[in-house]
Motif scaffolding. Structure first.
Motif, short mmCIF file in Angstrom:
data_model
loop_
_atom_site.label_atom_id
_atom_site.label_comp_id
_atom_site.label_asym_id
_atom_site.label_seq_id
_atom_site.Cartn_x
_atom_site.Cartn_y
_atom_site.Cartn_z
N CYS A 135 -92.92 -61.72 34.65
CA CYS A 135 -93.52 -63.01 34.44
C CYS A 135 -94.91 -62.79 34.21
N VAL A 136 -95.88 -61.83 34.66
CA VAL A 136 -97.30 -61.98 34.56
C VAL A 136 -97.63 -61.20 33.21
N ASP A 137 -96.73 -60.26 33.05
CA ASP A 137 -97.02 -59.36 31.59
C ASP A 137 -96.46 -60.41 30.21
N SER A 138 -95.72 -61.37 30.67
CA SER A 138 -95.23 -62.18 29.57
C SER A 138 -96.38 -63.10 29.12
N LEU A 139 -97.37 -63.32 30.04
CA LEU A 139 -98.37 -64.45 29.81
C LEU A 139 -99.47 -64.05 28.64
N ALA A 169 -95.79 -63.94 23.07
CA ALA A 169 -96.17 -65.17 23.75
C ALA A 169 -96.27 -66.27 23.09
N THR A 170 -95.63 -67.20 23.82
CA THR A 170 -95.78 -68.68 23.23
C THR A 170 -96.20 -69.62 24.56
N THR A 174 -94.73 -68.99 28.24
CA THR A 174 -95.79 -69.15 29.19
C THR A 174 -95.47 -70.29 30.21
N GLU A 175 -94.94 -71.14 29.83
CA GLU A 175 -94.23 -72.17 30.95
C GLU A 175 -93.24 -71.52 31.67
N ARG A 176 -92.32 -70.85 31.09
CA ARG A 176 -91.20 -70.18 31.90
C ARG A 176 -92.03 -69.13 32.54
N ALA A 177 -92.54 -68.37 32.27
CA ALA A 177 -93.20 -67.08 33.07
C ALA A 177 -94.03 -67.74 34.17
N LEU A 178 -94.75 -68.93 34.31
CA LEU A 178 -95.37 -69.47 35.34
C LEU A 178 -94.32 -70.17 36.39
N ARG A 199 -104.11 -70.89 35.68
CA ARG A 199 -102.63 -71.47 35.83
C ARG A 199 -101.77 -70.26 36.68
N LEU A 200 -102.07 -68.99 36.43
CA LEU A 200 -101.34 -68.00 37.14
C LEU A 200 -101.80 -68.33 38.60
#
Length: 357
Positions: free
Chosen positions: A169-173, A178-179, A183-187, A280-281
């Motif tokens: 999740c964190v790396d996806s930010l 990344a879009t 970002t919403e899904r990763a958070l 946000r994270l």
């Protein structure tokens, strides 16, 4: 949380893995299976009555090319038409590598929180290190999640595996693709992981189903794992994964534990450079708005979970830092919030190794 994926049939079947697996095999019309499983502990109960034509138990971390070649040879010799893998990321990774070579469909039954079952990313290691790629043939056609299969996972391994999912999740930010949507899904995944990991870690390993295990938390953790893997597949591999793939491929460090050790150091480097994402994270990890940084909230989570924090304790020699830095820089990663250079990467790795300086 939905586990819908148009390319996968994902079943959450707590206490019913054998039934769900048999139904998935029938749905896919498979009649001669290659069973990939490192541990034989669960195999008999889960595969009784399935059309298993061959078993491959030589599952090795980081998926060496030679192991893949032996598994492919066995699949072809026994004329199998599908693969069932049962176990953690190494078993799933081997099955995916065989699928890429053969075109065979995979049904995955995860017993950890690796998340590999949710991605088309596959990889192998050889003498030159670890090599990864994305291929639709690697994405398992079916996934069966059963929270009871995680009950005997040792507590330390479960924590490391869950933090590996958090790293997705964190790396996806700040990953290359990344879009706003990823970002919403990763958070969302990070928030669920931070909320459920401490509950699951409190159980430890519970071999007796009559014990007071929090199966609801384990189900949520598996759902979060799937979300984390799927968003990572969409967003791509960022700095954290580039570092960990090098460490695994060059030094054969344990996969999940390495991710857990490196993650705070990547957050310390990258998050301050993107203040909005940092905030946000931090809120996702805290479960509510907070004035603290993402690193502060991550450190608070680590204080509760107590994973192995130093790469030296996982077998990394201190003199390996320059080689790892060179390999990460050679990976061609672009778009990181902090421009990549040898000095900050070396400092990051020395910190992860356990050098307080």
């Amino acid at each position: 949380m939905s586990l819908q994926n148009p390319a996968q049939d994902v079943r959450v079947a707590t206490g019913r893995a054998a039934e769900a697996l048999a139904d998935e095999v029938r749905t896919l019309g498979l009649h001669r299976l290659l069973l990939v499983a490192g541990s034989r502990r669960l195999v008999d109960d889960l595969t009784a009555g399935l059309p298993v034509a061959a078993c491959f138990h030589d599952v090795v971390m980081h998926v060496p090319v030679g192991v893949v070649e032996r598994a492919v040879a066995l699949a072809r010799r026994r004329s199998v038409d599908g693969i069932v893998c049962i176990g953690g990321g190494s078993a799933t990774g081997l099955a995916k590598a065989v699928a890429v070579r053969t075109g065979l469909p995979v049904v995955a039954v995860p017993t950890t929180y690796a998340g590999s079952e949710a991605t088309p990313v596959w990889g192998v290691t050889d003498d030159s290190g670890k090599h990864t790629a994305s291929d639709p043939r690697a994405l398992p056609r079916g996934v069966v999640y059963d929270a009871t299969l995680t009950l005997t996972l040792p507590a330390a391994r479960g924590v490391a595996s869950g933090l590996n999912a958090l790293a997705h999740c964190v790396d996806s930010l700040w990953a290359p693709r990344a879009t706003a949507a990823t970002t919403e899904r990763a958070l969302e995944g990070a928030a669920l992981l931070a909320r459920t990991l401490p509950r699951v870690a409190a159980d430890g390993a519970t071999p007796d189903l009559a014990a007071d295990a929090d199966l609801a938390a384990r189900e949520d953790l598996l759902r979060a794992t799937h979300l984390a893997g799927a968003v990572f597949a969409d967003a791509g591999s960022g700095l954290h994964h580039k570092i960990c793939h090098v460490l695994g491929g060059l030094l054969d460090l344990p996969h999940a534990e390495t991710h857990a050790a490196v993650l705070p150091h990547v957050v310390a480097l990258n998050a301050p450079a993107v203040p909005e994402l940092d905030a946000r994270l931090a809120a996702a990890l805290a479960g509510s708005p907070t004035s603290r940084s993402a690193l502060d909230e991550l450190e608070a989570l680590y204080a509760r979970l107590r994973p192995t924090r130093a790469l030296r304790d996982l077998g990394m020699p201190a003199d390996a830092v320059p080689a790892v830095v060179d390999a990460v820089l050679a990976s061609g990663l672009t778009g990181n919030p902090v421009p990549l250079a040898a000095a900050p990467l070396a400092a990051l790795l020395r910190g992860a190794w356990g050098d307080p300086a």
